[in-house]
Every structure is written in C-alpha cells, then in structure tokens.
Motif scaffolding. Structure first.
Motif, PDB file in Angstrom:
ATOM      1  N   ASP A  35       0.837  -1.160   0.033  1.00 45.46           N
ATOM      2  CA  ASP A  35       0.039   0.107   0.155  1.00 45.46           C
ATOM      3  C   ASP A  35       0.896   1.287  -0.199  1.00 45.46           C
ATOM      4  O   ASP A  35       0.610   2.209  -0.711  1.00 45.46           O
ATOM      5  CB  ASP A  35      -0.866   0.033   1.196  1.00 45.46           C
ATOM      6  N   LEU A  36       1.914   1.317   0.583  1.00 43.22           N
ATOM      7  CA  LEU A  36       2.758   2.323   0.589  1.00 43.22           C
ATOM      8  C   LEU A  36       3.515   2.516  -0.561  1.00 43.22           C
ATOM      9  O   LEU A  36       3.876   3.433  -1.085  1.00 43.22           O
ATOM     10  CB  LEU A  36       3.975   2.147   1.855  1.00 43.22           C
ATOM     11  N   VAL A  37       3.919   1.512  -1.195  1.00 44.41           N
ATOM     12  CA  VAL A  37       4.391   1.487  -2.613  1.00 44.41           C
ATOM     13  C   VAL A  37       3.715   1.906  -3.375  1.00 44.41           C
ATOM     14  O   VAL A  37       4.045   2.817  -4.615  1.00 44.41           O
ATOM     15  CB  VAL A  37       4.989  -0.057  -3.113  1.00 44.41           C
ATOM     16  N   GLN A  38       2.422   1.517  -3.575  1.00 44.20           N
ATOM     17  CA  GLN A  38       1.418   1.941  -4.292  1.00 44.20           C
ATOM     18  C   GLN A  38       1.212   3.638  -4.301  1.00 44.20           C
ATOM     19  O   GLN A  38       1.118   4.354  -5.330  1.00 44.20           O
ATOM     20  CB  GLN A  38      -0.055   1.449  -4.305  1.00 44.20           C
ATOM     21  N   LEU A  39       1.061   3.946  -3.033  1.00 46.96           N
ATOM     22  CA  LEU A  39       0.998   5.484  -2.744  1.00 46.96           C
ATOM     23  C   LEU A  39       2.340   6.270  -3.502  1.00 46.96           C
ATOM     24  O   LEU A  39       1.980   7.180  -4.057  1.00 46.96           O
ATOM     25  CB  LEU A  39       1.031   5.779  -1.476  1.00 46.96           C
ATOM     26  N   VAL A  40       3.377   5.824  -2.961  1.00 44.99           N
ATOM     27  CA  VAL A  40       4.667   6.446  -3.555  1.00 44.99           C
ATOM     28  C   VAL A  40       4.538   6.452  -5.040  1.00 44.99           C
ATOM     29  O   VAL A  40       4.888   7.736  -5.721  1.00 44.99           O
ATOM     30  CB  VAL A  40       5.889   5.753  -2.955  1.00 44.99           C
ATOM     31  N   LEU A  41       4.412   5.385  -5.767  1.00 42.73           N
ATOM     32  CA  LEU A  41       4.316   5.124  -7.225  1.00 42.73           C
ATOM     33  C   LEU A  41       3.229   6.149  -7.614  1.00 42.73           C
ATOM     34  O   LEU A  41       3.562   6.908  -8.572  1.00 42.73           O
ATOM     35  CB  LEU A  41       3.941   3.937  -7.540  1.00 42.73           C
ATOM     36  N   ARG A  42       2.091   6.223  -6.959  1.00 45.83           N
ATOM     37  CA  ARG A  42       1.222   7.297  -7.619  1.00 45.83           C
ATOM     38  C   ARG A  42       1.536   8.773  -7.517  1.00 45.83           C
ATOM     39  O   ARG A  42       1.312   9.438  -8.310  1.00 45.83           O
ATOM     40  CB  ARG A  42      -0.250   7.315  -6.778  1.00 45.83           C
ATOM     41  N   VAL A  43       2.043   9.031  -6.233  1.00 42.71           N
ATOM     42  CA  VAL A  43       2.687  10.492  -6.107  1.00 42.71           C
ATOM     43  C   VAL A  43       3.897  10.903  -7.131  1.00 42.71           C
ATOM     44  O   VAL A  43       4.048  11.850  -7.674  1.00 42.71           O
ATOM     45  CB  VAL A  43       3.089  10.722  -4.843  1.00 42.71           C
ATOM     46  N   VAL A 148       0.726   1.294 -12.093  1.00 40.49           N
ATOM     47  CA  VAL A 148      -0.494   2.011 -11.375  1.00 40.49           C
ATOM     48  C   VAL A 148      -1.710   1.204 -12.134  1.00 40.49           C
ATOM     49  O   VAL A 148      -2.608   0.832 -11.139  1.00 40.49           O
ATOM     50  CB  VAL A 148      -0.706   3.434 -11.519  1.00 40.49           C
ATOM     51  N   MET A 149      -1.856   1.267 -13.314  1.00 41.22           N
ATOM     52  CA  MET A 149      -2.995   0.609 -14.122  1.00 41.22           C
ATOM     53  C   MET A 149      -3.045  -0.796 -13.730  1.00 41.22           C
ATOM     54  O   MET A 149      -4.136  -1.416 -13.489  1.00 41.22           O
ATOM     55  CB  MET A 149      -2.697   0.670 -15.567  1.00 41.22           C
ATOM     56  N   ARG A 150      -2.025  -1.624 -13.477  1.00 39.40           N
ATOM     57  CA  ARG A 150      -1.882  -3.099 -13.234  1.00 39.40           C
ATOM     58  C   ARG A 150      -2.400  -3.315 -11.674  1.00 39.40           C
ATOM     59  O   ARG A 150      -3.192  -4.163 -11.429  1.00 39.40           O
ATOM     60  CB  ARG A 150      -0.684  -3.587 -13.626  1.00 39.40           C
ATOM     61  N   HIS A 151      -1.830  -2.736 -10.810  1.00 43.68           N
ATOM     62  CA  HIS A 151      -1.886  -2.793  -9.286  1.00 43.68           C
ATOM     63  C   HIS A 151      -2.862  -1.994  -8.514  1.00 43.68           C
ATOM     64  O   HIS A 151      -3.121  -2.266  -7.510  1.00 43.68           O
ATOM     65  CB  HIS A 151      -0.503  -2.877  -8.773  1.00 43.68           C
ATOM     66  N   GLY A 152      -3.090  -0.988  -9.342  1.00 40.49           N
ATOM     67  CA  GLY A 152      -4.416  -0.374  -8.486  1.00 40.49           C
ATOM     68  C   GLY A 152      -3.868   0.787  -7.456  1.00 40.49           C
ATOM     69  O   GLY A 152      -2.644   1.281  -7.493  1.00 40.49           O
ATOM     70  N   GLN A 153      -4.780   1.135  -6.843  1.00 43.93           N
ATOM     71  CA  GLN A 153      -4.692   2.159  -6.076  1.00 43.93           C
ATOM     72  C   GLN A 153      -4.163   1.749  -4.732  1.00 43.93           C
ATOM     73  O   GLN A 153      -3.386   2.559  -3.814  1.00 43.93           O
ATOM     74  CB  GLN A 153      -5.872   3.137  -5.731  1.00 43.93           C
ATOM     75  N   ARG A 171     -11.819  -6.029  -3.981  1.00 42.81           N
ATOM     76  CA  ARG A 171     -11.266  -6.836  -4.932  1.00 42.81           C
ATOM     77  C   ARG A 171      -9.634  -6.627  -4.656  1.00 42.81           C
ATOM     78  O   ARG A 171      -9.263  -5.500  -4.369  1.00 42.81           O
ATOM     79  CB  ARG A 171     -11.329  -6.560  -6.622  1.00 42.81           C
ATOM     80  N   PRO A 172      -8.794  -7.585  -4.886  1.00 40.27           N
ATOM     81  CA  PRO A 172      -7.509  -7.456  -4.917  1.00 40.27           C
ATOM     82  C   PRO A 172      -7.026  -6.225  -5.646  1.00 40.27           C
ATOM     83  O   PRO A 172      -7.432  -6.301  -6.916  1.00 40.27           O
ATOM     84  CB  PRO A 172      -6.545  -8.695  -5.253  1.00 40.27           C
TER      85      PRO A 172
END
Length: 173
Positions: A35-43, A148-153, A171-172
């Motif tokens: 979840d942290l990785v996804q947030l950092v990736l989005r930013v 981001v598209m593959r792993h989502g938010q 959903r995952p």
C-alpha cells in the motif's frame, strides 16, 4: 559428526552472512509494504505532470500565452514524414493543461486511479512523440503508469475508502 577446524569457522561465517541477508531482506519487505509502494508510485508519477500543468495556467480555466505559443510554434509531432505541427494548438494546449492538473490530482487522491494512470500513459506517449530524445524519462513515466494501471490504488486511497463505504466486496488491487 566430524569436521576439521578449518571448515567450522567458514560454515559459521556462511550461516552468519545468510542470517544478515535474511534479516536485511525482512526489513526491506517490512518497509516496502504494497500500500505504501502504491501511494509513493502514484505520487511519483503525478509530480512531473502536475509541475508541468501548473506552469500552463494564469487563472481558472485560462491558459497563459506561453502554453498556447509552445503548442503553436515550438512543439511538433515527430511522426514518420514529419515533424508535423499540432492540430488545433489552442485546444491541444487546453486539454494538456487540464490533463496535467486533473489526472495527477486523481492519482494522489487515489480516485479513479487506473483511469488516471491510463490518461497519463497516453499523455506520456504524446510527450514522447513531441520530445523523442526524452525517452529515458518517458519510459520511467510509462512504467509507473503501467504499474498503477495493473496494481491499482492500494488501501491508502479514496477508491479503497469508497469501495468500503459502499459495501462492495474488496477486490485485490
């Protein structure tokens, strides 16, 4: 079990090194929570687009002259047989400016995340066609958008919160 004195310290050193590597690996996994990785990736994906978008505006829905001039006179599409000027440069500048503000904001908030990632992937492709020598940075943007598209938010997002509040099954991501 018999061992010579020469092999025992070597074996202990190997086990010690393996233990250090295992402990370091565990620390890395603990720090890099999905979840942290996804947030950092989005930013990280949002920042360069946001910074570019902010420079295009001089007021609410009012582009500055520089943005329109860039799309009218400076920027060209590097396609086979080209380069070609952008069609309807004022419209393209306006759409690019809107995309560079709205899509990064959606990413940071984690709202319509996969669609925002897709939008920034398309923008990255257009930027690549405009500035072909910028491919080393453009490919990193494309990789981030695809991730981001593959792993989502992730759970640190408004998408996740909205799903939970609506009572939809998670959903995952």
């Amino acid at each position: 079990m018999s061992s010579t004195p020469d092999t025992v310290p070597h074996t202990n050193a190997r086990l010690g090194l393996a233990g250090v590597v295992a402990a370091a690996s565990q620390l890395i996994r603990a720090a890099a929570q999905p979840d942290l990785v996804q947030l950092v990736l989005r930013v990280a994906l949002a920042v360069p687009f946001w910074r570019s978008g902010i420079l295009k505006w001089q007021g609410f829905l009012q582009l500055n002259e520089t943005a329109v001039d860039l799309f009218s006179q400076e920027f060209m599409l590097h396609l086979p047989g080209g380069p070609y000027p952008f069609p309807a440069p004022a419209v393209v500048a306006f759409l690019a400016g809107c995309g560079e503000i709205v899509l990064p904001a959606l990413l940071v908030l984690g709202l319509a995340t996969r669609f925002a990632g897709l939008g920034l992937l398309v923008m990255t492709a257009v930027v690549q066609l405009t500035v072909p020598d910028g491919w080393p940075i453009h490919i990193t943007w494309a990789a981030m958008a695809l991730a981001v598209m593959r792993h989502g938010q992730g759970r640190l997002s408004l998408d996740h919160l909205a799903t939970r509040v609506a009572g939809l099954p998670l959903r995952p991501s």
